[in-house]
Design an enzyme around this catalytic site. Structure first.
Site, PDB file in Angstrom:
ATOM      1  N   HIS A 243      86.857  11.452  74.667  1.00  0.00           N
ATOM      2  CA  HIS A 243      85.780  11.047  73.765  1.00  0.00           C
ATOM      3  C   HIS A 243      84.962  12.224  73.222  1.00  0.00           C
ATOM      4  O   HIS A 243      84.918  12.488  72.023  1.00  0.00           O
ATOM      5  CB  HIS A 243      84.806  10.104  74.491  1.00  0.00           C
ATOM      6  CG  HIS A 243      85.442   8.918  75.131  1.00  0.00           C
ATOM      7  ND1 HIS A 243      85.834   7.807  74.434  1.00  0.00           N
ATOM      8  CD2 HIS A 243      85.747   8.657  76.426  1.00  0.00           C
ATOM      9  CE1 HIS A 243      86.345   6.912  75.253  1.00  0.00           C
ATOM     10  NE2 HIS A 243      86.299   7.403  76.478  1.00  0.00           N
ATOM     11  N   ASP A 244      84.236  12.895  74.116  1.00  0.00           N
ATOM     12  CA  ASP A 244      83.201  13.834  73.673  1.00  0.00           C
ATOM     13  C   ASP A 244      83.701  15.052  72.891  1.00  0.00           C
ATOM     14  O   ASP A 244      82.991  15.522  71.988  1.00  0.00           O
ATOM     15  CB  ASP A 244      82.370  14.303  74.882  1.00  0.00           C
ATOM     16  CG  ASP A 244      81.553  13.174  75.491  1.00  0.00           C
ATOM     17  OD1 ASP A 244      81.378  12.142  74.808  1.00  0.00           O
ATOM     18  OD2 ASP A 244      81.092  13.324  76.628  1.00  0.00           O
TER      19      ASP A 244
END
Ligand SMILES: [Ca+2]
Length: 313
Positions: A243-244
């Site tokens: 994700h990040d």
């Protein structure tokens, strides 16, 4: 182009760690002014420690790391050890950090940094619940207009939710903070689950991290080995979503991503849909667009970028 000045606000988290490593490995494009830790995936004490572990893994011990808010604005903290393990960084065996936390509160660092730099020259990169950012905006409203852009990981539209049926974790943990940020009026780029669920660490991609052979590459491969057990069970997908790092990759190569400028509002009342990011994807309201909501990624290009940059550490 001069390197973009950013503050990374984070709750590491294995995927936060990869996002930070990517930023620190890319000094031509990104200047990390500081890292601010917030409670989220695990409690603050651990996220503040993990942020320093990651800086040391990258060999960047001079990057200041500040501890911030230890709980959401109005709610008890919800954590995600079921995904990230007890430490938040389960997987590789990494030494305790030697570098100290910087003195002062993360919120004051955010405020002071935005006031010290030219208006419109500092980008905020939140990778966790938005508590630190919202607290800074409430404490010092004058800084809001000085923010260049907010590029955050959070929310979902087509993918709906990962911590509840309708909410993504970062937004759900502190929906009141998210509401403040989305109403700030500053340009926002949203790396939603819609895009991060297309950034899957397949075995081939993870083998490429491991083959880099340096400390960072091996650690990232081991982190992914750990959290993909959870994600594979949950989603039945070919690998875990990363994700990040979409946030820091966007700063380096925005052309890897596509999305729509839409209105996004955060549900703060309903028990059923608390923390939902209501994105007007089809333009069916007259609410003003406030966020570039990202839905697509060139995943091959993204993983090539990550592998290339991790090799520089
Ligand atoms: Ca995170």
């Amino acid at each position: 182009m001069p390197a973009r000045k950013i503050i990374i606000d984070t709750d590491p988290g294995q995927d936060d760690a990869v996002a930070i490593l990517l930023a620190l490995a890319s000094p031509d494009e990104i200047e990390v002014l500081g890292i601010t830790a917030v409670a989220g995936n695990v409690p603050l004490e651990l996220t503040a420690k993990n942020a320093r572990i990651v800086c040391e893994l990258a060999g960047h011990t001079q990057t200041p790391v500040y501890a911030g808010c230890d709980r959401p604005l109005e709610r008890p903290l919800i954590t995600a050890e079921h995904v990230h393990g007890k430490t938040g960084l389960d997987g590789p065996v990494l030494p305790d950090p030697q570098m100290p936390l910087s003195e002062g509160h993360a919120v004051d660092f955010i405020i002071d940094t935005l006031r010290a730099h030219e208006p419109g020259s500092v980008t905020l990169c939140p990778l966790g619940p938005l508590t630190n950012i919202a607290t800074a905006f409430r404490k010092a409203p004058d800084i809001v207009d000085r923010v260049q852009e907010i590029v955050l990981m959070g929310g979902a539209y087509f993918e709906v939710g990962n911590i509840t049926p309708t909410a993504e974790f970062n937004i759900y943990v502190d929906p009141e903070a998210a509401d403040i940020v989305f109403k700030s009026g500053r340009p926002i780029v949203v790396m939603s689950l819609d895009v991060t669920h297309k950034a899957l660490v397949t075995k081939t991609r993870n083998d490429a991290f491991r083959r880099i052979g340096n400390k960072a590459g091996v650690a990232v491969a081991e982190m992914t080995d750990f959290f993909e057990r959870f994600d594979k069970n949950k989603y039945g997908s070919e690998g875990a979503p990363l994700h990040d790092p979409c946030v820091t990759a966007y700063l380096i190569k925005p052309e890897l991503f596509t999305g729509r400028l839409v209105n996004v509002e955060v549900e703060t009342q309903s028990k059923l849909t608390l923390g939902m990011t209501v994105a007007d994807w089809w333009g069916v309201t007259d609410r003003k667009p406030n966020a570039l909501f990202i839905g697509e990624i060139d995943a091959g290009g993204f993983f090539d970028l990550l592998t290339d940059r991790l090799a520089r550490l």
